[in-house]
Design a protein around this motif. Structure first.
Motif, mmCIF file in Angstrom:
data_model
loop_
_atom_site.group_PDB
_atom_site.id
_atom_site.type_symbol
_atom_site.label_atom_id
_atom_site.label_comp_id
_atom_site.label_asym_id
_atom_site.label_seq_id
_atom_site.Cartn_x
_atom_site.Cartn_y
_atom_site.Cartn_z
ATOM 1 N N PHE A 479 0.878 -1.181 0.000
ATOM 2 C CA PHE A 479 0.000 0.000 0.000
ATOM 3 C C PHE A 479 0.909 1.223 0.000
ATOM 4 O O PHE A 479 1.755 1.391 0.884
ATOM 5 N N ASP A 480 0.734 2.091 -0.982
ATOM 6 C CA ASP A 480 1.595 3.270 -1.122
ATOM 7 C C ASP A 480 1.040 4.446 -0.338
ATOM 8 O O ASP A 480 -0.153 4.763 -0.426
ATOM 9 N N VAL A 481 1.910 5.068 0.445
ATOM 10 C CA VAL A 481 1.566 6.275 1.193
ATOM 11 C C VAL A 481 2.537 7.371 0.772
ATOM 12 O O VAL A 481 3.761 7.223 0.902
ATOM 13 N N THR A 482 2.014 8.472 0.263
ATOM 14 C CA THR A 482 2.865 9.587 -0.157
ATOM 15 C C THR A 482 2.671 10.824 0.713
ATOM 16 O O THR A 482 3.529 11.710 0.720
ATOM 17 N N ASN A 483 1.551 10.901 1.433
ATOM 18 C CA ASN A 483 1.256 12.066 2.267
ATOM 19 C C ASN A 483 0.890 11.598 3.673
ATOM 20 O O ASN A 483 -0.019 10.790 3.850
#
Length: 586
Positions: A479-483
């Protein structure tokens, strides 16, 4: 015979005082009984008859006798008592006791008189009733005061302690805090005054809390059976129990080097991270289980026994099996602050909560590095010398679902409550693979298939691998988290005010879009296409798609790993290629 001694009316009063010590009045009730009889017998009968005629009880009059007599005037009639209107001839009674007794033994004549003391007796009886009533009031008040003290200082604390022991024996993970609603006002006043029973009550409360903290969810059976009131000696060696649960493993990066730099402060360092991870896990229905120095094991229990499709490595974990599990199994969701069961949720909802918990851990860790309780470690001189400026604490996360044996390991001298299973180890291996794929959160395909279908919109597969001990290939998701949105997950972690229940995870909420709003809108679709081509063996097309993915997200770990794997094989898939590859040291 003729009386040789006579006496006057004043002698009568002295006579009464001598006989009774009190002053009564003679009974003047006419009677015919005894009239005509002379001597001692007649006098006695007349006196007694007068008393009976006046309806006096035995305690309301007294008879008195005296040696001597007098002859009443012609106007007077003999009654039981004798009344003299004035003094008569004769002298006073000899007050000498010996002379009185001597005369009585050999009397010339004996006179009897009946005296009424009814008013005095009634007064004394009334006073006796008042005295009795007063004593009863005093005894009742004293009993109430004693019972109040006994209730506050002895009975109340003992009852609350027994309630706590009974509650923990029935549900070892229930709150170990004594219910403050059962306290009386006086209980609250004396609670801080240091009485022995209050200290014992507080000690038992702390022991219960320490048992829960020390044993965790895996030791619930040990706590329950040994706190059962009917059990005998301590028996920590309880047989294990098979369960199905979700296991989350997280590891602190560069821990060995950090420990050398922090020295004594390393304990505070680890506990800060442990508090962060444990607090989030408990808010999302999870339980902290084991702390292994630089790593933490957490669990989300689904049920006792097995779950068809999600227990063994060989299980398919299909959509039909997920639907069947949700229809037949309800998991106990707990309140993060009190660990008291609040509602029953499906296995898919439990999986959603577990995954969201690790996403929030990842976000909270970055925020604490930025301006929270972890910023101080970036300024340590030893840290700066070892790692240079810009040091950030990093953690890796791995999650899997399967069976495990819940129980205690050790001896009668020391035990550790934990889970034993290759599926627990799999969560550890997935966490370790985050170092290979450079993805912070790695999920097995069994767990992803157990979660509700809405999760598919947010995750991506990054590898399909084979490893020792697992008979089927494992598809790893991330799961990608950028913020790092500080408000992420708050609505789920709290308890609904009206229903007093925790809110459930909804993949459609804007929260999950906000924490990846800086992600290129076509990145996920491009990478998914590249991964599909990679597994099908179309590596030339996959290579182009992976390069485009890296352009959209610079230094993406999974894209770089797959691209490197293709280049290591000269862009040619192995002859026996079926989409999965063997991963060494996994």
């Amino acid at each position: 015979g003729q009386c040789n001694t006579t006496w006057s009316h004043s002698v009568l009063r002295e006579w009464a005082r001598y006989q009774t010590g009190s002053r009564g009045h003679s009974i003047k009730k006419p009677t015919n009984k005894g009239i005509g009889k002379s001597g001692v017998k007649g006098s006695n009968q007349r006196a007694m008859a007068a008393a009976m005629r006046a309806k006096h009880r035995g305690s309301e009059y007294f008879m008195s006798s005296h040696v001597g007599c007098y002859k009443a005037s012609s106007e007077e009639t003999y009654f039981g008592g004798i009344r003299i209107e004035g003094p008569t001839a004769g002298g006073r009674i000899d007050s000498d006791e010996r002379n009185f007794k001597a005369r009585f033994k050999s009397p010339t004549c004996v006179s009897y008189a009946a005296f009424s003391i009814r008013s005095q007796e009634r007064l004394l009886s009334g006073l006796a009733i008042l005295k009795t009533f007063f004593i009863m009031v005093v005894l009742i008040l004293a009993s109430l005061v004693f019972n109040r003290d006994a209730q506050v200082f002895v009975i109340g604390p003992i009852e609350r302690m027994m309630t706590l022991v009974r509650r923990l024996s029935e549900n070892p993970l229930d709150s170990a805090n004594l219910d403050s609603t059962t306290y009386l006002d006086d209980d609250k006043k004396v609670r801080d005054q240091g009485y022995e029973t209050i200290l014992l009550e507080q000690t038992l409360e702390r022991i219960g809390q320490l048992l829960q903290v020390g044993f965790g969810a895996a030791g619930a059976e040990i706590i329950g059976k040994n706190m059962n009131i009917g059990s005998g000696k301590l028996n920590p060696m309880i047989p294990g129990k098979k369960i199905t649960a979700i296991y989350g493993f997280c590891d602190i990066r560069q821990f060995t080097d950090t420990t050398e730099c922090l020295q004594e402060d390393v304990m505070v360092y680890v506990n800060k991270l442990g508090n962060l991870v444990h607090t989030v896990a408990h808010s999302y229905y999870g339980m902290a289980n084991k702390n292994v120095g630089d790593a933490f094991l957490l669990s989300w229990k689904i049920c006792d026994g097995s779950v068809d499709g999600f227990t063994n490595f060989a299980d398919e974990a299909s959509a039909e099996q997920r639907a069947a599990a949700n229809d037949s199994i309800l998991c106990q969701a707990t309140n993060g602050s009190t660990r008291t069961p609040k509602r029953q949720i499906t296995p898919s909802q439990m999986a959603d909560a577990a995954i969201t918990a690790f996403i929030k851990c990842q976000i909270d860790l970055d925020n604490e590095n930025l301006d929270g309780c972890l910023t101080c470690y970036a300024t340590y001189d030893a840290i700066l010398r070892r790692f240079g400026p810009g040091f950030k604490i990093q953690m890796g996360f791995g999650m899997h679902v399967g069976w495990a044996i819940e129980g205690a390991i050790g001896s009668d001298l020391k035990i550790d409550a934990t889970y034993l299973s290759p599926h627990v180890e799999m969560s550890d291996r997935l966490e370790a693979s985050s170092k290979i794929f450079k993805a912070k959160l790695n999920l097995s395909h069994w767990l992803v298939n157990l979660a509700t279908p809405g999760i598919q919109h947010h995750i991506r597969p990054i590898a399909k691998i084979r490893c020792e001990g697992v008979p089927v290939p494992i598809t790893v998701f991330t799961f990608d988290v950028t913020n790092n949105d500080r408000d992420f997950g708050i609505a789920t972690a709290i308890v609904e005010e009206r229903s007093k229940r925790q809110q459930l995870v909804d993949w459609q909420t804007p929260d999950f879009e906000r924490i990846r709003r800086d992600l290129h809108p076509r990145f996920l679709s491009t990478f998914r296409a590249a991964y599909e081509e990679f597994t099908l063996g179309s590596w030339h097309n996959a290579k182009d798609s992976l390069r485009r993915s890296l352009e959209m997200k610079d230094r993406d770990g999974p894209a770089a790993y797959l691209l490197s794997f293709i280049e290591d094989h000269s862009d040619i898939p192995p002859v026996d290629w079926n989409g999965a590859h063997f991963l060494d040291n996994f």
